[in-house]
Every structure is written in structure tokens, then in C-alpha cells.
Scaffold this active site. Structure first.
Site, mmCIF file in Angstrom:
data_model
loop_
_atom_site.group_PDB
_atom_site.id
_atom_site.type_symbol
_atom_site.label_atom_id
_atom_site.label_comp_id
_atom_site.label_asym_id
_atom_site.label_seq_id
_atom_site.Cartn_x
_atom_site.Cartn_y
_atom_site.Cartn_z
ATOM 1 N N GLU A 116 6.518 85.667 17.583
ATOM 2 C CA GLU A 116 7.804 85.714 16.875
ATOM 3 C C GLU A 116 8.835 84.898 17.657
ATOM 4 O OE1 GLU A 116 8.849 89.913 16.994
ATOM 5 O OE2 GLU A 116 6.745 90.418 16.800
ATOM 6 N N LYS A 118 12.208 84.413 19.614
ATOM 7 C CA LYS A 118 13.035 85.406 20.323
ATOM 8 C C LYS A 118 14.504 85.089 20.058
ATOM 9 C CE LYS A 118 13.687 87.828 24.590
ATOM 10 N NZ LYS A 118 15.152 87.751 24.515
ATOM 11 N N ASP A 120 18.505 85.180 20.083
ATOM 12 C CA ASP A 120 19.504 85.450 21.117
ATOM 13 C C ASP A 120 20.630 86.257 20.480
ATOM 14 O OD1 ASP A 120 20.655 85.421 23.533
ATOM 15 O OD2 ASP A 120 21.294 83.328 23.486
ATOM 16 N N TYR A 228 11.861 93.726 13.965
ATOM 17 C CA TYR A 228 10.630 93.286 14.618
ATOM 18 C C TYR A 228 9.728 94.369 15.210
ATOM 19 C CZ TYR A 228 13.772 93.371 18.706
ATOM 20 O OH TYR A 228 14.670 93.735 19.660
ATOM 21 N N LYS A 316 9.905 82.300 27.775
ATOM 22 C CA LYS A 316 11.269 81.752 27.770
ATOM 23 C C LYS A 316 11.221 80.226 27.770
ATOM 24 C CE LYS A 316 14.366 84.718 27.881
ATOM 25 N NZ LYS A 316 15.118 85.320 28.754
ATOM 26 N N CYS A 410 29.541 86.125 60.055
ATOM 27 C CA CYS A 410 29.717 86.663 58.700
ATOM 28 C C CYS A 410 31.131 86.346 58.186
ATOM 29 C CB CYS A 410 29.488 88.178 58.716
ATOM 30 S SG CYS A 410 29.893 88.958 57.150
ATOM 31 N N CYS A 413 32.951 90.028 58.053
ATOM 32 C CA CYS A 413 33.250 90.870 59.228
ATOM 33 C C CYS A 413 33.202 90.084 60.539
ATOM 34 C CB CYS A 413 32.280 92.046 59.286
ATOM 35 S SG CYS A 413 30.605 91.543 59.696
ATOM 36 N N CYS A 428 23.793 89.029 57.783
ATOM 37 C CA CYS A 428 24.804 89.585 58.673
ATOM 38 C C CYS A 428 24.169 90.825 59.297
ATOM 39 C CB CYS A 428 26.040 89.956 57.852
ATOM 40 S SG CYS A 428 27.122 91.105 58.693
ATOM 41 N N CYS A 433 29.250 96.231 57.993
ATOM 42 C CA CYS A 433 30.023 95.140 57.369
ATOM 43 C C CYS A 433 30.549 95.624 56.012
ATOM 44 C CB CYS A 433 29.114 93.934 57.185
ATOM 45 S SG CYS A 433 29.822 92.663 56.130
HETATM 46 N N1 5U1 Z 1 11.170 89.022 18.094
HETATM 47 C C1 5U1 Z 1 11.261 90.002 18.982
HETATM 48 N N2 5U1 Z 1 12.272 90.136 19.822
HETATM 49 N N3 5U1 Z 1 12.009 91.235 20.545
HETATM 50 C C2 5U1 Z 1 12.736 91.808 21.537
HETATM 51 N N4 5U1 Z 1 10.347 90.972 19.173
HETATM 52 C C3 5U1 Z 1 10.803 91.756 20.160
HETATM 53 N N5 5U1 Z 1 10.280 92.867 20.707
HETATM 54 C C4 5U1 Z 1 10.981 93.466 21.697
HETATM 55 C C5 5U1 Z 1 12.226 92.950 22.131
HETATM 56 C C6 5U1 Z 1 12.977 93.631 23.207
HETATM 57 O O1 5U1 Z 1 10.509 94.562 22.319
HETATM 58 C C7 5U1 Z 1 9.200 95.040 22.048
HETATM 59 C C8 5U1 Z 1 8.763 95.718 23.300
HETATM 60 C C9 5U1 Z 1 9.209 95.963 20.884
#
Ligand code: 5U1
Length: 669
Positions: A116, A118, A120, A228, A316, A410, A413, A428, A433
């Protein structure tokens, strides 16, 4: 005027039509009416409901924005914690994930995965009971989130009731709330027109919108959701991630259209690559690709670590990079005394976030890259990781720059800073400190540790600077009247902080160990030690390195850190003072008679008489521990048909090998 069955039917028909149009639009991206026609249906529904208010249902599309502004969000404990995902930062780490999954499952068969994008955005949980949306919450710390039901109700792509007649009786769904780029651009344009500051990026806009106390404001923000993952599901049986995601649109929930299933490492790498190539052409932000083992029974078998499941990872994408100038280099001192050089940058926008600091890690890194004040540098930001300097653009170097050298005293301190042989980090050496004291206390009170609400960095700084506290034990001597003397501290805040300190006293040994900030000991190790010492801190304090290395998952370095920490009289004294002030541990619940106490079991092969999960819970209920890998610490290997490398290893180590029936007989006895 009395309502009639016809009115009732008319209202229900309008509600159904509007809900179906929402699903066509948000779930299938395939609307069949124009905005004008949709608005007409809504207006007609509103008109009828105004005439017959007794016929308004809570899931009516007119009821998305009903609630009055709240004064604060209440908390919701997730029935199943919302875990985060471990990261794979490149193809190699993705390969490692795949290898570990196969090794853990002890199989040569190809593993089927669900992939899938990810998003943001912000993770949320939606809860439906008997088909009705009853509450929704933020992820929070994974265990407890904020109740944002009223705000989530305003998001049109979230159904207020489930369309299908055979909806589960209980359905918990996890998903990501986000904004499309185009909607975000329009929102910021409107804000500028109204003299309001624009949001930095779609993620901040989504977070800011979801955390509004007035749902009428949230309702004006163009939020979306893609769902998801399941939480608790009752009333239907679902056996895999892909079948769950196939059911969701039938129940009216939007799912990202780019999800895919496939098998093996090639599938993982291809999808990761494809998503990264697609990333800049998508209408929303993604920062990676998520891979999950598809079958739920295998997910169960793989289980979870402290924060993330073993059956999933987030691949990532490469960090985003930009150039800027270094205005200064400031050495910063952390809780362990580590002196980290931080580059102060000419603020620059990296992928929607303004960055003004970047870590330079240590002197070796500075020297290797020859980073100097005044240099133009390439910096990168990867996800939540602190931005870092990648390289210097030498062509742009001004004439009078000098190589940078970290000071040997440091900066806080003035005590000597030294670097043990073989280590990259200079420290340090003064444990008193102020920077170290502040760092240790900040760690102790933080969310993942003793979780003292309202006790932030600023308060720690004030209290240490004014000499009110020096150690973590001093926190428990604070009084409301002393706190109230601090600058910008009202009576109410002081009283809240004292209440939070009081609340933190009842904790677990695992949390307390993590909070102490012992080097190399984190949250997971805290749990391992709690379990091994059965909640008895005294036994842990008296354990030697040999005993500690005998514990599964505790290596030599960790064992030595633990021994060094507890050999220090000052540390013992601080712990005693915390306990004298009332810090106590809830004991992990165990049955009185524990026949398998301390015994380590490994299960392998395809088990036929019980599931791995069942067996593991029997073992744990009797004081034993189930482990995933065979080592010299293993007491028993339970081998089902098709057992492979684990069986061979167990035999070579002389571990007792039992069949499933022998194991059953053993625990029944
Ligand atoms: N697409 C997707 N994003 N996401 C984030 N799937 C997905 N699954 C996640 C998370 C945190 O956690 C699974 C462990 C269910």
C-alpha cells in the site's frame, strides 16, 4: 403536523441517495450526479427534517456537524493498540524484512504480501457498533488517543452508518486522514485571502483541522480518509489483509486504489520502486510504501515487538534534499553527556517543512565532510528523522572559513569533554552537568516513560535552573505552592502537574526501567527485564552480567550497562527515594502455580493440534516464555510436521525436542 409513513420513506430514500452519492464520489471516484443535483438532494432533506425534527436520525447526512465546540478532547483507550511501523530505509532493509519474515515462519514457501502507499497524514481509528459510527480517535501514543468523533463525523468520506445489511456487529477500522494537494492549495489560498497564515504542508493542515475544538471549523476543511487496517471485528470472519480491504468499499469506506497483492521479494522491490517513481505525480503526499504479510494467521504467528508488528514494514523513500548555508555550529549536550554538534541553518523548506537545524553527528563526521561555518551545504530530511548535512558544496565556500573543531570543555558546565577510545561520541564527564540533568529528567517525565502530563522541557529547564530539582527523585518532592512560584505558572496548572506526578507513581517496572535512561536500555528491554525478574526491581539491581546475558535478547553490552548503572550508589539512592515517595509497580498477572516458570519454548513446523498463538499463551500463562529462535537458552523445541532448520539447530545444541502431543501432555500434567 404529524409525520406519515410516506414521509418516513421519503426521508430514508433521500438519506440513502445522498449516502450512495458520497460512496460513488469518495469511495469509487465515480460520481453520477453533478454538485448542483447533490446540493438539491441535501436541501430537500434539510427542508423535510426541519418540518419533522423527530424523524432526524443520528446518521443522517445533515447531522455531520451537530456538536457544540468542546473545551478539550477526552481520551479514548484503544481496545487494541495502534502500532506504528518499523522502517526499511532502502532495498537492502526491505530484503532483510523479507528474510526475517521467512526465518521467523521457518518456511521456504513464498510469502504473500499486501502493498500500500504510505500516506503522509494522520492515523485515526473509527469504531462502528451495529452499523453506526459511535466514536473515532487519534492514534495518540498508540494506547490512548484523543476522542475526535465530532470532527471525524464532518469528513464526508467517512460513512456515519455502514451501507451493507450484513455489516459486522463491531467494526474498528484504522486509516489515514489526509488532504489532496489541490484542496490544500485552495485552502491556503482562501486563508491568505482572509488574512490567516497558510499551513506549511498538507500534513500540518490535516493535523490542525482534526484537532479543532469546534467541529464547524473542521467541517470546512477538505479532509479525506483512506482506510487500511482492522482493529476488533465481530460478526464476520476475515482471514487476510486483502480480503479486508476488498470488503471495506462494500461497506462504504474508501481504500487507496494503488494497493496490490503479490509474493516474494521481487514483488516488494518492484512495488517500492514503482511507488517512488510515482510519488511526485500523485495528487497527495506519500513518504513510502507499506508491506504487510497478507494472511492474518501468519500475522498472528509473527506477532509484535513492543511498538511495531513483525509482519509489516514501511519502505521509506529516499530523503528529500536541498541546499542552504550554515550560520553557526553549536555543540549540544544530551542526557548521557554526549556532545552533538548542531548546524544552525539559514531556514529552508524541505518537502514542506522549514528546517533551521541539522545534526552534524560528531567530530569525525565534521572532519570527514570538512563542514565549516559559512559553508553552503546539501541537507536532507527523511521522514521524522532529524535533518542532517549530506555534503559541503565546496565551489561555494567563502574565503576566510576555518576547519571546525568541537571544544574540549563542555559548553554548558565547562567540565572536561573526553572521547573514550574506539567511540565516535565525545562526552561531558560531569554527571552533574545541568544539560545532562535536564536531559535525564526530560526523558524520565516524557510520554513513553513516566508520562507526566504537562511536565515539558521548558518546565524542566525552569526547575533545574532555579535549583528546585536536581534528580528524578526530586520530582516527587515538588509541591503545588513551589510550582506556583515559577514564572508563568498559574495555580491551576500547578495543581494539574502535581496531580499528574501523583498519577505517574503507579506504574510498571518496565516503564520505570526505561525511564531511568540506562544506556542501551529502551522500552523493549524494560519489558524483557520486567518479565524475567517478575516485577522485582531489587532482583534486577542485584543481578550480575552473567545472569543478565543469560536472558534472551540481552547481550553483553546491554548487560554491562545495566550492571554499571546499578553499581552506582547514587543511582540506587535515587531509585530508593522514588520508591519511598510512592513509586510502585503493578505486578504482571501470573497464575499461582507456574509449572513452566523460566522455561523457554520454541515452536516450529506446521502445528496441527493447536495454533502457535494458543501454545504461546499457554506457555506464558504458566510462567514460561515462547521465543522465535533456537539458542543455547532454549529449553524445549516443539516440532510439528515439516520442521526445518530450527529442528536441526535444536538437535545440534542438545535442546529437548517434543512432538505436539508430548507438549500437550506436558502442559496438561
Ligand atoms: N497504508 C498504510 N499505512 N499504514 C500505517 N497501512 C498502514 N498500516 C499501519 C500504519 C501505522 O499499521 C499497521 C500495523 C496496521
Amino acid at each position: 403536523m404529524n409525520s406519515t409513513p410516506t414521509t418516513n420513506r421519503q426521508l430514508q430514500s433521500l438519506r440513502d441517495q445522498i449516502n450512495q452519492h458520497n460512496i460513488r464520489y469518495y469511495v469509487h471516484d465515480d460520481p453520477v450526479v453533478s454538485d448542483v443535483e447533490y446540493d438539491q438532494l441535501m436541501r430537500e432533506l434539510q427542508r423535510l427534517e426541519e418540518t419533522w425534527p423527530e424523524l432526524v436520525t443520528p446518521d443522517s447526512p445533515t447531522q455531520r456537524v451537530g456538536a457544540q465546540p468542546a473545551s478539550e478532547f477526552s481520551q479514548i483507550t484503544h481496545r487494541i493498540p495502534l502500532q506504528s511501523l518499523a522502517n526499511a530505509m532502502n532495498e537492502e532493509e526491505l530484503r532483510q524484512f523479507h528474510i526475517q519474515v521467512k526465518r521467523f515462519l521457518d518456511t521456504e514457501n513464498e510469502i504473500e504480501y499486501m502493498a500500500e502507499p504510505k500516506l503522509d497524514g494522520l492515523a485515526v481509528e473509527l469504531v462502528y457498533e451495529n452499523g453506526l459510527f459511535v466514536h473515532g480517535s487519534t492514534r495518540g501514543d498508540g494506547t490512548v488517543g484523543e476522542d475526535i468523533t465530532q470532527n471525524l463525523r464532518t469528513i464526508k468520506s467517512i460513512p456515519l452508518s455502514i451501507a451493507s445489511p450484513n455489516a459486522p456487529s463491531v467494526l474498528e477500522i484504522r486509516g489515514e486522514v489526509f488532504m489532496f494537494h489541490e484542496d490544500f492549495r485552495q485552502l491556503n489560498e482562501d486563508r491568505l485571502m482572509n488574512g490567516e497564515p497558510p499551513f506549511a504542508n498538507p500534513r500540518n493542515a490535516s493535523a490542525g483541522s482534526l484537532r479543532q475544538l469546534d467541529p464547524r471549523i473542521t467541517a470546512q476543511r477538505p479532509l479525506r480518509i483512506y482506510c487500511y487496517a482492522p482493529g476488533i471485528v465481530e460478526g464476520v470472519t476475515i482471514t487476510s489483509q486483502s480480503s479486508f480491504l476488498q470488503m471495506l468499499p462494500k461497506w462504504g469506506f474508501p481504500v487507496n486504489p494503488l494497493i496490490k497483492t503479490g509474493s516474494g521479494i521481487k514483488f516488494l522491490l518492484d512495488y517500492y520502486q514503482k511507488m517512488e517513481n510515482k510519488r511526485n505525480n500523485l495528487p497527495y503526499d506519500i513518504d513510502g510504501a507499506v508491506f504487510k504479510v497478507n494472511r492474518f494467521d501468519l500475522q498472528q504467528e509473527l506477532g509484535v515487538r513492543s511498538r511495531s508488528p513483525r509482519w509489516a514494514t514501511a519502505g521509506k523513500f529516499k530523503a528529500q534534499q536541498v541546499t542552504t548555508t550554515i550560520l553557526d555550529i553549536i555543540p549540544s549536550v544530551g542526557r548521557t553527556g554526549a556532545v552533538t554538534p548542531v548546524a544552525k541553518l539559514d531556514p529552508v523548506n524541505v518537502g514542506g517543512v522549514v528546517v533551521s537545524n541539522a545534526t552534524l553527528h560528531n567530530q569525525d563526521e565534521i572532519s570527514r565532510k570538512d563542514v565549516r561555518i559559512g559553508d553552503t551545504v546539501l541537507i536532507q530530511r527523511a521522514g521524522d528523522v532529524i535533518p542532517e548535512v549530506v555534503k559541503v558544496i565546496l565551489e561555494n565556500r567563502p574565503e576566510d572559513t576555518k576547519p571546525y573543531q568541537l571544544p574540549d570543555t563542555c559548553p554548558v558546565c565547562d567540565h572536561v569533554v573526553s572521547r573514550p577510545e574506539g567511540e565516535a561520541v565525545a562526552r561531558c564527564q560531569n554527571i552533574s552537568c545541568p544539560a545532562q540533568i535536564k536531559g535525564r529528567i526530560t526523558h524520565f517525565v516524557s510520554k513513553g516513560c513516566m508520562d507526566i502530563d504537562g511536565f515539558g522541557v521548558k518546565l524542566v529547564e525552569q526547575l533545574v535552573d532555579e535549583g528546585v530539582i536536581h534528580t528524578i527523585a526530586d520530582i516527587y518532592t515538588l509541591t503545588q505552592s513551589r510550582l506556583a512560584l515559577l514564572d508563568r505558572m498559574g495555580d491551576r496548572s500547578a495543581s494539574n502537574i502535581i496531580a499528574a506526578i501523583e498519577k505517574s507513581k503507579e506504574t510498571t517496572m518496565a516503564r520505570f526501567i526505561h525511564s531511568l535512561g540506562i544506556r542501551n536500555v529502551g522500552e523493549h528491554t524494560g519489558k524483557v527485564l520486567e518479565k524475567y525478574f517478575n516485577g522485582n526491581l531489587e532482583s534486577l539491581q542485584n543481578a550480575d552480567a552473567e545472569e543478565l546475558t543469560g536472558i534472551f535478547e540481552i547481550g553483553h553490552v546491554m548487560a554491562q550497562s545495566i550492571v554499571d548503572f546499578f553499581n552506582d550508589d547514587e543511582n540506587r539512592n535515587i531509585i530508593r527515594r522514588c520508591q519511598d515517595s510512592g513509586v510502585s509497580f503493578k505486578l504482571p498477572e501470573r497464575p499461582a502455580q507456574q509449572i513452566l516458570s523460566g522455561k523457554v519454548f520454541v515452536f516450529t513446523g506446521s502445528l496441527e493440534k493447536f495454533t502457535r498463538k494458543e501454545a504461546e499463551s499457554w506457555v506464558e500463562a504458566q510462567g514460561g516464555r515462547a521465543s522465535s529462535s533456537v539458542s543455547k537458552n532454549t529449553d524445549y523445541l516443539i516440532a510439528g510436521p515439516g520442521a526445518g532448520s530450527k529442528l536441526a539447530k535444536a538437535e545440534s545444541l542438545g535442546v529437548i525436542v517434543l512432538t505436539e502431543s508430548e507438549f500437550l501432555q506436558m502442559i496438561q500434567e
